[in-house]
Scaffold this motif. Structure first.
Motif, short mmCIF file in Angstrom:
data_model
loop_
_atom_site.label_atom_id
_atom_site.label_comp_id
_atom_site.label_asym_id
_atom_site.label_seq_id
_atom_site.Cartn_x
_atom_site.Cartn_y
_atom_site.Cartn_z
N PHE A 159 0.83 -1.20 0.00
CA PHE A 159 0.00 0.00 0.00
C PHE A 159 0.87 1.26 0.00
O PHE A 159 0.60 2.22 -0.72
CB PHE A 159 -0.93 0.03 1.22
N ILE A 187 -4.32 4.26 1.97
CA ILE A 187 -5.12 3.47 1.04
C ILE A 187 -6.25 4.36 0.54
O ILE A 187 -6.96 4.98 1.33
CB ILE A 187 -5.67 2.21 1.74
N THR A 188 -6.42 4.42 -0.77
CA THR A 188 -7.42 5.31 -1.37
C THR A 188 -8.83 5.01 -0.86
O THR A 188 -9.54 5.91 -0.42
CB THR A 188 -7.38 5.18 -2.91
N ASN A 226 -10.51 2.58 1.81
CA ASN A 226 -10.17 1.65 2.87
C ASN A 226 -11.31 1.48 3.86
O ASN A 226 -11.84 2.46 4.38
CB ASN A 226 -8.92 2.15 3.61
N THR A 285 -5.41 2.46 -4.44
CA THR A 285 -5.49 1.19 -3.74
C THR A 285 -6.82 1.09 -3.00
O THR A 285 -7.47 2.09 -2.73
CB THR A 285 -4.34 1.04 -2.73
N SER A 329 -4.42 -2.30 8.68
CA SER A 329 -4.55 -1.30 7.61
C SER A 329 -5.22 0.00 8.07
O SER A 329 -5.45 0.89 7.27
CB SER A 329 -5.35 -1.87 6.44
N SER A 350 -11.22 5.20 5.40
CA SER A 350 -11.36 6.37 4.53
C SER A 350 -12.76 6.94 4.78
O SER A 350 -13.74 6.39 4.28
CB SER A 350 -11.22 5.97 3.06
N ALA A 391 -8.78 -1.54 0.16
CA ALA A 391 -8.68 -2.65 1.10
C ALA A 391 -10.01 -2.79 1.82
O ALA A 391 -10.63 -1.80 2.21
CB ALA A 391 -7.56 -2.42 2.11
N HIS A 415 1.07 3.94 -3.04
CA HIS A 415 0.75 5.34 -2.73
C HIS A 415 1.88 6.26 -3.17
O HIS A 415 1.64 7.32 -3.78
CB HIS A 415 0.50 5.47 -1.23
#
Length: 160
Positions: free
Chosen positions: A98, A121-122, A124, A108, A116, A146, A110, A102
């Protein structure tokens, strides 16, 4: 949006190749992924063979002694039977896939991937749960994942 050459890693915790082979007829989406990708049928476990150290090894390519995730939970005797888990990516001591993606400007995603929380992570949805009386699932997930992605997912669910 179409993504060229996507890399998708799917891990079913504690499910072996024999389990998949025996029940593949019940999992048509998994069967489709296997047919179109690579299916690892034999994995040599790391020590300790626990979820969080294992998944961190998958994402870093190094052993727990180097990446620092040596257990699912932290050693916190002062918290009794409810220690914190290694939820947060900041606990990983080496770069992950990740991180590398990035740094290259790649997108990305998840979904409930161990260790995580708060990772770069874009999209997540971190694996995390409330382990204190004053918290709840909404708060810890929103904080660790996110937030706008979670918001969009909830709006989509309401509209369905």
């Amino acid at each position: 949006m179409t993504i060229k050459n996507p890399l998708v890693i799917v891990s079913f915790d504690a499910m072996g190749a024999e389990d998949i082979a025996e029940h593949i007829d019940l999992m048509p989406n998994v069967a489709a992924l296997i047919a179109r990708g690579t299916h690892v049928k034999k994995v040599e476990g790391i020590y300790p063979t626990l979820t969080y150290p294992s998944h961190t090894t998958i994402m870093t390519g190094v052993y727990p002694a180097k990446h620092g995730i040596v257990n699912n939970t932290k050693i916190q005797p002062e918290l009794g039977d409810s220690p914190d888990w290694f939820w947060y990516a900041r606990d990983i001591e080496t770069p992950t896939l990740f991180d590398l993606a990035h740094n290259k400007g790649l997108k990305t995603a998840a979904f409930l991937w161990p260790v995580s929380a708060k990772a770069p992570i874009t999209w997540n949805i971190a694996e995390i749960f409330p382990n204190r009386i004053w918290t709840n699932q909404y708060f810890v997930s929103f904080h660790a994942s996110s937030p706008y992605f979670l918001f969009d997912m909830n709006i989509l669910h309401i509209q369905l």
